[in-house]
Design a protein around this motif. Structure first.
Motif, mmCIF file in Angstrom:
data_model
loop_
_atom_site.group_PDB
_atom_site.id
_atom_site.type_symbol
_atom_site.label_atom_id
_atom_site.label_comp_id
_atom_site.label_asym_id
_atom_site.label_seq_id
_atom_site.Cartn_x
_atom_site.Cartn_y
_atom_site.Cartn_z
ATOM 1 N N SER A 99 40.637 -20.342 -0.466
ATOM 2 C CA SER A 99 41.227 -21.163 -1.532
ATOM 3 C C SER A 99 41.469 -20.342 -2.801
ATOM 4 N N ALA A 100 40.590 -19.384 -3.065
ATOM 5 C CA ALA A 100 40.730 -18.545 -4.256
ATOM 6 C C ALA A 100 41.706 -17.391 -4.046
ATOM 7 N N GLY A 101 42.196 -17.205 -2.837
ATOM 8 C CA GLY A 101 43.124 -16.113 -2.555
ATOM 9 C C GLY A 101 42.458 -14.769 -2.368
ATOM 10 N N SER A 102 41.123 -14.752 -2.181
ATOM 11 C CA SER A 102 40.406 -13.485 -2.018
ATOM 12 C C SER A 102 40.622 -12.873 -0.645
ATOM 13 N N ILE A 103 40.878 -13.698 0.343
ATOM 14 C CA ILE A 103 41.159 -13.214 1.693
ATOM 15 C C ILE A 103 42.390 -13.949 2.212
ATOM 16 N N PRO A 104 43.087 -13.389 3.206
ATOM 17 C CA PRO A 104 44.314 -14.015 3.702
ATOM 18 C C PRO A 104 44.066 -15.423 4.237
ATOM 19 N N ALA A 141 45.328 -13.394 12.504
ATOM 20 C CA ALA A 141 45.720 -13.431 13.921
ATOM 21 C C ALA A 141 46.516 -14.697 14.239
ATOM 22 N N ASN A 142 47.468 -15.010 13.359
ATOM 23 C CA ASN A 142 48.363 -16.159 13.529
ATOM 24 C C ASN A 142 47.634 -17.501 13.548
ATOM 25 N N GLN A 143 46.481 -17.563 12.934
ATOM 26 C CA GLN A 143 45.722 -18.799 12.822
ATOM 27 C C GLN A 143 45.206 -18.940 11.397
ATOM 28 N N PRO A 144 44.942 -20.175 10.954
ATOM 29 C CA PRO A 144 44.233 -20.310 9.680
ATOM 30 C C PRO A 144 42.916 -19.549 9.729
ATOM 31 N N ALA A 145 42.528 -18.944 8.630
ATOM 32 C CA ALA A 145 41.362 -18.049 8.607
ATOM 33 C C ALA A 145 40.108 -18.730 9.132
#
Length: 325
Positions: free
Chosen positions: A164-169, A173-177
């Motif tokens: 949510s904070a944009g710290s990680i993608p 692998a084409n899925q939500p983190a």
């Protein structure tokens, strides 16, 4: 028999193993474990996740400590039902009847999902926060928490906040983190969770800053084996991604051992080989080398040569009369 036929059919059709129980049962179990929470009860893929928990043996391994080595099938079934009932909050009579008809492998999956639901609601009591976790993690997240405990739920919450904070993608692998995280932690032999606890959690900030979360969750097999033991390639990758701070920690044991041996040799040389009692140290080293040579067939004869006269019979003395005759 029901389970055997199901396994055979799934093998012929190359399709995921499905249980011969109502699909809604898994949602009911998770809902009961979470005190009637409808968000958990509606988590996606519950039936598929339940089948995969038993197909790979993950549920059985996770419950081995609780169940032990009970050989009798009936006794094992009773133990599993007791464990399942302990995870549920006031199950209704219809659910109790359905639980009573479950096979052992189905019971194992049910215990894991029930535990996961209960632990998740304890770690994330806020309904909105729990809903965000389950909207992406689904039943995979519930099962992973049931397998590995409340710490995984806390890490999932932390990971969701970082997304949510944009710290990680947001996608890996084409899925939500969080979907990818939940699947990786739920599948396999538990090696991902072992690696995660040992190498990721203590250095969370470095993994986030270096972009290593996405690299690891996309291909965990590049970092460790099935048991979670880091490989040589994994050490190299971690060192490249997050630098010497963590990469060095992973290889520090070997390097530390070499440094310790070097220090021991330096102290030995200074105090013994070059000290006032050096002659005794050199004599001891020579004796050790001689003993080592005695143990090897190719050098044994050389080591015994100086002592050969001790084992040689003395020649008899001849008197002068015999010699003249």
């Amino acid at each position: 028999m029901r389970t055997i036929l199901t396994c055979c059919l799934s093998g012929f059709l190359a399709a995921p193993l499905a249980f011969a129980v109502p699909a809604a049962l898994w949602g009911d179990l998770m809902r009961s474990g979470a005190k009637g929470d409808e968000v958990i009860g509606a988590a996606a893929r519950a039936e598929r996740v339940a089948s995969e928990l038993t197909r790979g043996g993950a549920a059985r391994r996770a419950l081995s400590h609780d169940v032990g080595e009970i050989a009798d099938a009936a006794a094992r079934g009773r133990k599993l039902k007791t464990l399942l009932e302990a995870t549920l909050y006031q199950p209704n009579p219809a659910l109790v009847r359905e639980i009573g008809a479950l096979a052992q492998n189905e019971l194992e999956a049910a215990v894991i999902l029930g535990r996961g639901s209960r632990r998740l609601i304890e770690v994330a009591p806020d309904v909105a926060a729990r809903g965000r976790l389950l909207s992406e993690g689904g039943s995979d997240l519930v099962a992973a928490i049931g397998l590995h405990g409340g710490d995984l739920a806390r890490d999932a919450t932390r990971l969701s906040d970082m997304v949510s904070a944009g710290s990680i993608p947001a996608r890996i692998a084409n899925q939500p983190a969080l979907t990818r995280f939940s699947e990786v932690m739920r599948s396999g032999d538990g090696g991902t969770w072992t690696f995660w606890k040992e190498y990721v959690v203590p250095h969370w900030g470095k993994w986030a800053a270096g972009g290593a979360f996405a690299a690891y969750l996309a291909n965990p097999e590049f970092f460790h084996d099935a048991a979670g033991t880091i490989t040589e390639e994994g050490t190299r990758r971690v060192g490249v991604i997050i630098g010497k701070a963590v990469g060095g920690a992973m290889t520090g044991a070997a390097e530390g051992g070499n440094a310790a041996m070097g220090e021991i040799w330096r102290k030995f040389t200074k105090h013994y080989l070059l000290g006032p009692g050096a002659w005794s140290a050199w004599l001891g080293l020579a004796l050790m080398c001689w003993v080592a040579g005695m143990l090897l067939p190719r050098t044994r004869r050389v080591c015994l040569a100086p002592l050969a006269w001790l084992f040689r019979k003395p020649e008899p003395k001849q008197n002068h009369g015999q010699k003249n005759s």
